[in-house]
Design a protein around this motif. Structure first.
Motif, mmCIF file in Angstrom:
data_model
loop_
_atom_site.group_PDB
_atom_site.id
_atom_site.type_symbol
_atom_site.label_atom_id
_atom_site.label_comp_id
_atom_site.label_asym_id
_atom_site.label_seq_id
_atom_site.Cartn_x
_atom_site.Cartn_y
_atom_site.Cartn_z
ATOM 1 N N TRP A 124 0.818 -1.204 0.000
ATOM 2 C CA TRP A 124 0.000 0.000 0.000
ATOM 3 C C TRP A 124 0.857 1.262 0.000
ATOM 4 N N LEU A 125 1.945 1.247 0.763
ATOM 5 C CA LEU A 125 2.820 2.428 0.771
ATOM 6 C C LEU A 125 3.470 2.641 -0.589
ATOM 7 N N LEU A 126 3.901 1.559 -1.233
ATOM 8 C CA LEU A 126 4.458 1.689 -2.590
ATOM 9 C C LEU A 126 3.425 2.276 -3.542
ATOM 10 N N LEU A 127 2.200 1.793 -3.437
ATOM 11 C CA LEU A 127 1.133 2.300 -4.301
ATOM 12 C C LEU A 127 0.911 3.785 -4.059
ATOM 13 N N TRP A 128 0.877 4.189 -2.804
ATOM 14 C CA TRP A 128 0.663 5.585 -2.446
ATOM 15 C C TRP A 128 1.802 6.471 -2.956
ATOM 16 N N LEU A 129 3.035 6.024 -2.765
ATOM 17 C CA LEU A 129 4.189 6.823 -3.206
ATOM 18 C C LEU A 129 4.269 6.891 -4.728
ATOM 19 N N ALA A 130 3.917 5.791 -5.384
ATOM 20 C CA ALA A 130 3.941 5.808 -6.846
ATOM 21 C C ALA A 130 2.920 6.789 -7.408
ATOM 22 N N LEU A 131 1.829 6.971 -6.679
ATOM 23 C CA LEU A 131 0.786 7.904 -7.126
ATOM 24 C C LEU A 131 0.968 9.304 -6.568
ATOM 25 N N SER A 132 2.044 9.543 -5.844
ATOM 26 C CA SER A 132 2.229 10.843 -5.192
ATOM 27 C C SER A 132 2.201 12.031 -6.151
#
Length: 494
Positions: free
Chosen positions: A268-276
């Motif tokens: 989830w954190l990777l997904l969030w950072l990728a969409l930052s």
């Protein structure tokens, strides 16, 4: 918004695909822990929440009641529950009053724990898979004292007792039947308790057939919480119960649910950072929102922890701070963070007024953290879905931690990754030290000591997620709602 998604680089789309794959694999692995088992949720006398686990098709199986410790829950004991159920036992897990999904308040001076255990026993022996003549107890910390007491008072009901990280009980060389004591090498106080109890119970004995077996297992490299996820601890409990009930030897599979929980959270954190770039678009063009004195504002952090510790100490001379807000220890912790945050803000920050867009971004951040951290926690280690009595306290606890998180977000506004890492290290060290000072001054809040290792981890999680937005009010609001939810979920209702 759609154009922002289309402008994401191929590398970011690859990271998004990887993140989704990690989330899905983690769910598959965690759900696999329950395959081949019967699971029944039920409610015992007095509203005691119960969850029953047993092998599919079992008949005449021995039963085990598994009891959690202070601020624990039946979810926190799933490691023992799944391990014993897969080995052929019927397992009844419960929430003591004030904990998890239980609506009754915890009265430490009353007989609630014994009443809850009695409710679990009544429904356990009624299950079709269970042999009611072969029942054992297993408890952790506060629950260890409860199960030892029950096994002493009702020795005809229980053939074995396993006390994990034990507290105290009036054990003798004859009662309880077949007592196994267990503690981690990194929890010296509880290991000392276990050694004292073993001596009080007559010392080590292999006479399980006579009902007076006694043993102590020191579980290496674990402390008060991690012992619950230790394969060595699970195996020791199973081996002892198999000796008592003459069950076949069996190997406990390693409990990797928490590792997969970490993979899920990381996805989830990777997904969030990728969409930052989608979320932070426009924020970097806005003028800075921070107006603070350039050199002494950081001093508000240690000053705030000292002020919070002193306030709780002084308040404790007048009232029982451990029961503030109807939460045992949790309300005092909320007040501690409130004082810390107010002092830190007053040390030099001038927060801007929040605008509607910041509130909406904050709600989005909270939604991410709630899903990433909590939904899988509900089936691995933490009762995340709040009952109404807890939900009613959530806004107040969230409001209490908001000033602290706003000061932290303002301090890190537009900071580079290295500077944010420094702030995380500084905050973690100061907060842990400040809570340590608080415990010295207010020993009634001792349970916080057992949770200290979790504070840097949760602080880091909130910091990483908030950095993707870099909107101080949004990061503070989302983080406060999340921290408040955790505190209300963990601590018992008073």
């Amino acid at each position: 918004m759609r154009q922002r998604f289309l402008r994401l680089s191929p590398i970011r789309w690859s990271v998004i695909a990887l993140a989704v794959a990690l989330i899905l694999v983690a769910w598959q692995q965690v759900l696999a822990a329950g395959q081949g088992l019967v699971a029944r949720d039920m409610e015992g006398a007095g509203g005691t929440p119960l969850r029953y686990l047993a092998p599919e098709g079992a008949s005449g199986a021995p039963g085990v009641i598994v009891a959690h410790g202070f601020a624990g829950s039946k979810q926190l004991m799933y490691g023992f529950g799944y391990g014993l159920a897969r080995a052929g036992y019927g397992v009844m897990l419960l929430d003591f009053d004030g904990h998890g999904a239980a609506r009754e308040r915890l009265d430490p001076a009353g007989d609630a724990l014994q009443r809850n255990l009695a409710a679990a026993y009544t429904l356990l022996v009624a299950q079709p898979e269970i042999d009611p003549a072969r029942i054992a107890l297993l408890g952790h910390s506060m629950g260890s004292g409860a199960v030892m007491t029950a096994a002493i008072d009702l020795s005809e009901q229980y053939e074995a007792t396993v006390a994990v990280s034990p507290t105290g009980a009036a054990v003798t060389p004859d009662t309880p039947h077949n007592l196994l004591l267990m503690a981690g090498s990194l929890e010296p106080q509880f290991l000392g308790n276990a050694r004292s109890l073993l001596a009080q119970a007559g010392g080590a004995s292999d006479d399980v057939s006579g009902g007076v077996g006694r043993a102590l297992v020191e579980v290496p490299n674990v402390e008060h919480i991690t012992i619950l996820f230790s394969r060595v601890a699970h195996q020791a409990a199973l081996d002892w119960l198999n000796r008592v009930f003459e069950g076949p030897g069996a190997e406990v599979a390693a409990d990797r649910r928490m590792a997969w929980f970490g993979v899920h959270l990381g996805g989830w954190l990777l997904l969030w950072l990728a969409l930052s770039p989608v979320f932070s678009a426009g924020a970097e063009q806005a003028p800075p929102v921070v107006r603070r004195r350039p050199w002494w504002s950081w001093l508000g952090l240690p000053m705030g922890t000292v002020a919070a510790a002193l306030l709780l100490f002084l308040a404790g001379r007048v009232i029982d701070v451990s029961r503030l807000g109807g939460l045992l220890v949790g309300g005092a912790l909320g007040l501690w963070f409130l004082v810390l945050g107010v002092v830190w803000l007053l040390s030099g920050f001038r927060p801007p007024r929040p605008v509607v867009s910041e509130v909406l971004w904050g709600l989005l951040l909270f939604g991410l953290l709630w899903l990433a951290f909590g939904v899988m926690a509900q089936i691995t280690w933490l009762p995340w879905l709040l009952i109404p009595e807890r939900l009613a306290r959530w806004p107040f606890v969230a409001a209490a931690v908001l000033p602290w998180l706003l000061a932290a977000a303002l301090a890190q506004h537009r900071a580079r990754p290295a500077a944010r890492l420094g702030w995380w290290l500084l905050q973690s060290a100061v907060i842990v030290a400040g809570l340590g000072l608080t415990l010295i001054l207010s020993p009634d809040l001792f349970f916080i000591f057992l949770l200290l290792p979790l504070f840097p981890l949760i602080l880091g999680l909130v910091a990483i997620a908030g950095a993707a937005l870099d909107r101080p009010w949004a990061a503070a609001l989302g983080g406060a709602l999340f921290w408040g939810w955790i505190l209300v979920a963990v601590f018992p209702l008073a």
